[in-house]
Structure formats: structure tokens, C-alpha cells
Scaffold this motif. Sequence first.
Motif, mmCIF file in Angstrom:
data_model
loop_
_atom_site.group_PDB
_atom_site.id
_atom_site.type_symbol
_atom_site.label_atom_id
_atom_site.label_comp_id
_atom_site.label_asym_id
_atom_site.label_seq_id
_atom_site.Cartn_x
_atom_site.Cartn_y
_atom_site.Cartn_z
ATOM 1 N N PHE A 1 0.905 -1.406 0.032
ATOM 2 C CA PHE A 1 -0.126 -0.051 0.253
ATOM 3 C C PHE A 1 0.641 1.100 0.074
ATOM 4 O O PHE A 1 1.910 1.227 0.584
ATOM 5 N N GLY A 2 0.517 2.351 -0.707
ATOM 6 C CA GLY A 2 1.400 3.365 -0.775
ATOM 7 C C GLY A 2 0.634 4.771 -0.888
ATOM 8 O O GLY A 2 -0.430 4.673 -0.171
ATOM 9 N N LEU A 3 1.288 5.744 -1.164
ATOM 10 C CA LEU A 3 0.866 6.979 -1.033
ATOM 11 C C LEU A 3 -0.066 7.567 -2.009
ATOM 12 O O LEU A 3 -0.219 6.828 -3.025
ATOM 13 N N SER A 4 -0.675 8.702 -1.824
ATOM 14 C CA SER A 4 -1.790 8.840 -2.925
ATOM 15 C C SER A 4 -1.341 10.304 -3.652
ATOM 16 O O SER A 4 -1.962 10.337 -4.803
ATOM 17 N N GLN A 5 -0.613 11.099 -3.279
ATOM 18 C CA GLN A 5 -0.230 12.435 -4.048
ATOM 19 C C GLN A 5 0.721 12.042 -5.050
ATOM 20 O O GLN A 5 1.548 11.098 -4.978
ATOM 21 N N GLN A 6 0.861 13.159 -5.952
ATOM 22 C CA GLN A 6 1.992 13.062 -6.808
ATOM 23 C C GLN A 6 2.777 14.366 -6.652
ATOM 24 O O GLN A 6 2.419 15.420 -6.215
ATOM 25 N N PHE A 7 4.389 14.376 -6.667
ATOM 26 C CA PHE A 7 5.137 15.318 -6.530
ATOM 27 C C PHE A 7 4.807 16.043 -5.175
ATOM 28 O O PHE A 7 4.589 17.206 -5.080
ATOM 29 N N THR A 8 4.639 15.158 -4.185
ATOM 30 C CA THR A 8 4.477 15.474 -2.637
ATOM 31 C C THR A 8 5.001 16.748 -2.137
ATOM 32 O O THR A 8 6.487 16.666 -2.123
ATOM 33 N N GLY A 9 4.595 17.906 -2.022
ATOM 34 C CA GLY A 9 5.171 18.936 -1.531
ATOM 35 C C GLY A 9 5.541 20.070 -2.358
ATOM 36 O O GLY A 9 5.316 21.276 -2.121
ATOM 37 N N PHE A 10 5.932 19.592 -3.504
ATOM 38 C CA PHE A 10 6.499 20.367 -4.514
ATOM 39 C C PHE A 10 5.352 21.363 -5.268
ATOM 40 O O PHE A 10 5.390 22.677 -5.540
ATOM 41 N N THR A 11 4.015 20.579 -5.569
ATOM 42 C CA THR A 11 3.031 21.350 -6.215
ATOM 43 C C THR A 11 2.416 22.699 -5.257
ATOM 44 O O THR A 11 1.950 23.591 -6.094
ATOM 45 N N TYR A 12 2.778 22.901 -4.148
ATOM 46 C CA TYR A 12 2.269 24.196 -3.646
ATOM 47 C C TYR A 12 3.222 25.397 -3.672
ATOM 48 O O TYR A 12 2.982 26.434 -3.320
ATOM 49 N N ASP A 13 4.289 25.255 -4.265
ATOM 50 C CA ASP A 13 5.400 26.141 -4.204
ATOM 51 C C ASP A 13 4.708 27.270 -5.554
ATOM 52 O O ASP A 13 3.971 26.674 -6.657
ATOM 53 N N THR B 1 7.268 45.259 -1.245
ATOM 54 C CA THR B 1 8.074 44.849 -2.432
ATOM 55 C C THR B 1 8.486 43.320 -2.239
ATOM 56 O O THR B 1 9.113 42.897 -2.996
ATOM 57 N N ASP B 2 7.793 42.658 -1.521
ATOM 58 C CA ASP B 2 7.841 41.105 -1.657
ATOM 59 C C ASP B 2 7.407 40.519 -2.863
ATOM 60 O O ASP B 2 6.343 40.850 -3.125
ATOM 61 N N PRO B 3 8.157 39.681 -3.352
ATOM 62 C CA PRO B 3 7.680 39.022 -4.879
ATOM 63 C C PRO B 3 6.458 38.452 -4.649
ATOM 64 O O PRO B 3 5.900 38.151 -5.748
ATOM 65 N N THR B 4 5.909 37.932 -3.617
ATOM 66 C CA THR B 4 4.793 37.122 -3.343
ATOM 67 C C THR B 4 3.811 37.928 -2.482
ATOM 68 O O THR B 4 3.750 37.595 -1.126
ATOM 69 N N PRO B 5 2.965 38.841 -3.043
ATOM 70 C CA PRO B 5 2.178 39.712 -2.212
ATOM 71 C C PRO B 5 0.945 39.140 -1.395
ATOM 72 O O PRO B 5 -0.182 39.845 -1.790
ATOM 73 N N TYR B 6 0.799 38.186 -1.118
ATOM 74 C CA TYR B 6 -0.232 37.385 -0.369
ATOM 75 C C TYR B 6 -0.063 37.066 1.205
ATOM 76 O O TYR B 6 1.097 36.709 1.107
ATOM 77 N N ARG C 1 10.379 35.098 2.805
ATOM 78 C CA ARG C 1 10.394 33.933 1.847
ATOM 79 C C ARG C 1 9.816 32.506 2.452
ATOM 80 O O ARG C 1 10.074 31.800 1.976
ATOM 81 N N LEU C 2 9.240 32.917 3.798
ATOM 82 C CA LEU C 2 8.999 31.824 4.474
ATOM 83 C C LEU C 2 7.446 31.742 4.256
ATOM 84 O O LEU C 2 6.699 32.405 4.516
ATOM 85 N N PHE C 3 6.851 30.292 4.057
ATOM 86 C CA PHE C 3 5.710 29.807 3.846
ATOM 87 C C PHE C 3 5.303 28.556 4.603
ATOM 88 O O PHE C 3 6.124 27.805 5.038
ATOM 89 N N ARG D 1 8.088 25.761 4.045
ATOM 90 C CA ARG D 1 9.018 25.850 2.977
ATOM 91 C C ARG D 1 9.818 27.369 2.733
ATOM 92 O O ARG D 1 9.063 28.255 3.469
ATOM 93 N N LEU D 2 10.819 27.224 2.312
ATOM 94 C CA LEU D 2 11.644 28.697 2.038
ATOM 95 C C LEU D 2 11.613 28.574 0.519
ATOM 96 O O LEU D 2 12.102 27.752 -0.193
ATOM 97 N N GLU D 3 10.990 29.927 -0.181
ATOM 98 C CA GLU D 3 11.059 29.910 -1.365
ATOM 99 C C GLU D 3 11.475 31.212 -1.937
ATOM 100 O O GLU D 3 11.123 32.316 -1.600
ATOM 101 N N LYS D 4 12.244 30.861 -2.959
ATOM 102 C CA LYS D 4 12.996 32.051 -3.664
ATOM 103 C C LYS D 4 12.805 31.970 -5.134
ATOM 104 O O LYS D 4 12.361 30.767 -5.730
ATOM 105 N N LYS D 5 13.093 32.788 -5.950
ATOM 106 C CA LYS D 5 12.951 32.775 -7.532
ATOM 107 C C LYS D 5 13.641 31.746 -8.098
ATOM 108 O O LYS D 5 13.096 30.984 -9.031
ATOM 109 N N TRP D 6 14.749 31.516 -7.752
ATOM 110 C CA TRP D 6 15.775 30.174 -8.413
ATOM 111 C C TRP D 6 15.957 29.070 -7.510
ATOM 112 O O TRP D 6 16.569 28.182 -7.778
ATOM 113 N N PHE D 7 15.152 29.203 -6.065
ATOM 114 C CA PHE D 7 15.573 28.278 -5.117
ATOM 115 C C PHE D 7 14.590 28.038 -4.345
ATOM 116 O O PHE D 7 13.834 29.040 -3.858
#
Length: 749
Positions: A16-28, A271-276, A362-364, A394-400
Amino acid sequence: MKKSLVLGLIGSVPLFGLSQQFTGFTYDNYAGVHGMVQNPAYVAGSKYKVNVNFFSMSMLAGNNAYELKNSKFRKFNFSDLEENTDYFKSGNTDKKNLWFNTDILGPSFMFTSGKKSGIGLYTRMRTVVNEFNLSDRTFRYMGHSDAIYNTDIEEENLQLKAHAFAEAGLTYGRVIYNNPQHLVKMGITGKYVIGMGAASVYSKKLAVNIDKNDFINKLEGDLNVRYSGNLDAVDDDFSDILDKSSGNHGLGFDLGFTYEWRPESSGWLVTDPTPYKLRVNASINDIGSVKYNNSEHGGSYIMNASGRTTEDLDKQDGETFDEYFTRLENQGILSSHTQAGDLKVKLPTTFRFDADYHIYRRLFINAGTVVNLLGRDKNELSAHYATSFTITPRLEKKWFSIYTPFYYNTLNKKMAIGAGLRAGFLFLGSGSVLSNMFSSKNVNSADFHLGFTLPIYQRVKTKRHRTRVEKTVKEEPAETPKPQPVEVKPQTVVETVVDTVVKSVEVIKEVNVTRDKDNDGIIDEKDECPEEAGEIALAGCPDQDKDGIADKNDKCVDVAGTAKYNGCPVPDTDGDGINDEEDKCAQVAGTAKYNGCPIPDTDGDGINDEEDKCPATPGLPANNGCPEIKQEIAKKVAIAAKSIYFMPGKEVIQNVSYAKLDVVVNVLKSDSSLIISVEGHTDNTGNAVSNLKLSAKRADAVKNYLIKKGIAATRITAQGFGDSKPVAPNTTPAGRTKNRRVELHLNYQ
């Protein structure tokens, strides 16, 4: 493997295994095409001018049955594994389930087509495999042949489902509402689906008992088989499936919404690139189905391999599925019950929801869920994903970006901790790697994902805070006017006194009007029970039993009831614990199972249906509700049994026996409630195993004759006993002759 089909039906490798694909990445916010696949609204107002996916894949597997030794997993050493040394059976007693997913995303892209809209196109191939409800007791026997022999095994609602399909999807997303504080996006994906293959095998009830010599004492139950016609030509290595297109197709779509909250006074920089501050995503994915041409063998069967050997159930080398099922039907092991039409397999429909909170810069942190909308036990044809929950900081930046998903699956019931990284063109991660690498516990699940993309970002114009400067203007204070003397006339004082008296009277009146004598918050003028504190909802009247009915109107003040019965509970006239509104037999005591009615007695023989083995035929208590078989009928059948002869050493019935067998046929046709069991016996001459097989084949020969004469297979059981039940000594020719026999036993169903 002699027991390949039997054990294949009651469980393969129970994973039996997991159900999501690309777990964690798709929320970026920089997930690109992968975010669009999970929620089509993502494509609108994204951070990319263009994002291209060259290749990416996600694979997820695990189990609630076996656990791999932690040291083996850390070294990625999966060769020459031995049970109880390198892997172990899990200690849980849950039913064992399999769940395996792969998701390969081929050449795909998305681009921003305007300030408010975006478009995407993707290609994708997926496989989804489920197995459910293998009992823990059966699982414990696997690998221990001595324990499984001569042991009754019963399985219920056992399922095995698999689906492989490819798809091409076109996505359109648009911003539908936008102001400085709120933004709403929606998107839709239409997809064309090509089915590569689908199969399902399920049994509502299966009973198995295998002898140590691989003789099947019992293998009975229902067997429901559905699989796409292109699998009929597949042999053991499955190579032919790629050479023959199934020609099956279907349509599907996804629908998604995104909401962003952007408060002006949130305390973080514009000035934060993610204004929400908060982003909420919701989508329904994979609505649709694929229609296959069902194999001619796809349908519902009654399975009865009792009296045979496990060799009869083996799929032979080079034997296709078509040839295999044809042979089982010809041998009478499978009896067709219902022939199915086209095979319609639903896509693995899910509801996806997540909330993404922007902590600072950069923190979410994200909290998400994937909910399976197909159900499980009631959905016997379509493979699907499992319901799961994820919390991902997650820590999120433009290239990283780096992310750490905390993953919980409703089947595994264990928390897994993973890690992932996005760096420029590459991303890779896992939803369980930290748990598996650094925990002392053995490993029972694993997954990974990776991909290569080309990101071309939007040019973002940022806003800056402008400090608001308040200027202080000094002005000369105005000259304070001198007070002027006020002349008080006698008549003015009198008028003032009168006005004061009048106002006092008005205040006293107002106090009297708004008086609340019982202090229940309702003024007496509006209080229907002003002498006693009560409920506001009941106009100031009390409600002692809190049933929403004022005591003055409540005929059962101390017991909560309903308005229909003036505050009293719903009555139970017959005192059977089921109230009259739900009781279909309100005047007679009954049971909840029969909606308040007594247990029925369909045939009126004084024995209720739950204890009556012949509920449709009046019978006797001594026969458990079945009628007594008349002596003359039993005698006819016994005489016929003694006149059944076979060719020496074979299961071929001699022609001289047909007349007596026709007597048995007429008896069964004259009373449709009768059933018959056929028992084959031999003497002890020769090999015991060979005698056992021969006796079983002879019993089956009699059964097949009766079937050909119009007797339903469900009314006949056949079993061989070899030389295990002699009725005379085998030391004399006469005794051995008596032991070589077929016995016929009548009963009522």
C-alpha cells in the motif's frame, strides 16, 4: 507455482502506498506546469512568462503488511532479501491493502497570455493500482505452507484493480476578481484520455481449503472479472500489450479556484515578490472515464474448484489470458453467471484543497488535503487515489526553494516526513525520505519525484511603501473672547424648574416601561412569563427539559420531546425500543433489523427465516425448517447411485448408467428446492493421490452430466474422497468393488 491462482486471488504482494504526486512540490509558487496540473487556476497570473517541462516523474509505493530493515533501505540494497532477516511482517492486524502510483509528465508548457489569463498544454501518463481487504489471518499464512494446508480461509470483498492511461490536457485560467486586497482566479482543463489497459478482479465471498498434497478440498465463491480486451493476447511477460493498441479513449476535465488575501496592514513589505498573506486553492480533478471493449471473458462467475488440484488452476507457459479462461470454463471450474458489457473505468477523481500562509518574506507554510471521491469498497472497477493530508513548511525564492512535507495517509495511518529542493532547472524530493533515512524504525513506505524544466519568469514591477510625513503647522492662537455677563430674569428660573420636573417624570415613565421583573433580559411588556425567568427564544418563558418547547405548552416538562407530541418523546407503543415513527409494526414488538417488525417466517412453518435453512419451503424443526425428503424419492436416488459405472481407470461414464442418472434428473426437476451432493470414492488399489484425483474427476463427470440435462450448477456440489472412506474391507475383491462407488445425497436449499 502450483498455488499461483489460488494465492493470487486471495492476495498478491500486499502493498500500500501514498496518494499524492510530487508531494510538497506542487504548493510552491514556482511549481510551474506541475502546479497547473494539480489546479488549473494556477496558470492565471503566474510568476512565469513561460514554463516548459521537459520530463518529470513521481513514483510512490509502500505497504501496511511488510517492513524492510532500515539498514537495507539506507544502503539501497534490495537484492537477495530474506523474510525475517531483511524484511518482516508488520505487527498490525489491519486488512492488507495495495496502493501503487506512477505519474510521468512528458513535454508540457504553460505561458501567460495576458495580464489576467494564462494557457497550458501538457502530456501525461499514469498508472494506478489498488488491492484491498486481504485479511490479516490469510496474510499470516503466506510463506508458511504448513500452516495454510487443511486450513479454512474465508475472504470477503477482496479487490484488485489496475488502470494505465495516457492523456493530453489543455488548460485555461483567468483572474475573475481583483482589487488591492482580494484576488480570485479560476481555471479549467479539458483532457483527452487514451486507455492503455484496465483490469479488476473482486470477490464478495471466497472460501478456500487446500490439502497438503495440493489437492483442493474447497475453493468456492463468486469471482467477478473485468479487463480490457487488449489484455487477452498478453502472455506471462506482458510484452504484447505494447504491440497492440487497445483503441480505447475517453474525456475528462479538472476545475480549480484560487483566492488570495492581501491585507494592507499585514506588517510585511509590499516589495516582497509574493504579495499575499493567505492563498487558498480548491479543485476537483479527473472528472471523467475511459470506455474499454470488455474481454469476452469479463463477467461474473461462480467458482468451484473443489475436488481438483492446484495444477488445474495454473496458467500454463505461453497460455494467453483468453486461452486460460476458456480452459477454466470448459473444465467447469468457472461457470458464467452474468456476461458484462463494455467496461467503463472512472478516472481517479479527487477533491484537492490547500491553504498557503505567508509567514514572512520567503517563508511559507501550507496545509493541504487530497480526498478520494470514488469511495473504496463500493467502487469495484476503478482504481483510485487515497485520501491524505500534508503540512509543508518551505523557504521559497525565485531560483531556489526547499520544502519539508509532513505527510499522513488515511490507509497507512503513520506520519511521514520528507524533503525537497528546487534549484533552477532541476527539482527533486520525497515525501518520506527523512523518516526513512533517520528513523530507527523499519521502512514500510517510500516515494520520490524529480524533473527538469525551463523557467522564463515574468518581469515584476514592485511597489514601495512611501512614508507618510505629517507636517506640523504652527499657528498663532486666536484671541480668547472675554466673557460677557448674563442677565438672569426671575421668569427664566421658574421655567427651568418646570422643565426639570417634566424631564424627571418622563425618565420615571421610561424606567417603568423598560422594567424587567424576572431579570431574564426581556422587558415585562414583551415577556410572556414575566414572573419567571425564561429563554429569550421562547419569549421569556422557561424550558426545563431544554427541548425548545416552553414549559407552559410542554406536557412532558422533565423529558425532552418534540413539538409534534406537545413536548413529549416519540412514543414506542410496543416497547421494542424503536419509536413509532420508525417502527413499521408499531403494535407488535420486533427488531431494528426489520424496522420494528418481528423476524419474518416466509413459508409459515413456525421457524423464522434467520433460523430456517429452507425459508421459502415449509419444513420441520428437526430439519432446521426444511421438509423431510420422502423415503421413496431418497430410495430412487440411492438405487441410481449404485448403477453408475465408469470406464476402468477413467472418469468416463458408461452408457449403461445414463438411464439411472436420468431418474435423478427427473427427481431434481420435479422439486426445484432440492439440491444434491455427488461424492466419488475408490478402493485402495494403486497410488492414494491418483485415487483421490480420479474420485474427484468421476464426481465432476456426474455433476457435468446433470448440468447438461438442465440442472443448475448452483444446485450441485461434487467432491472426491479417494480411498479415505471405505464401506467394506479392501482385502477382498467384493469389498473393493463396494468401495468403488459414487454416492448421491439429497437435501433442501
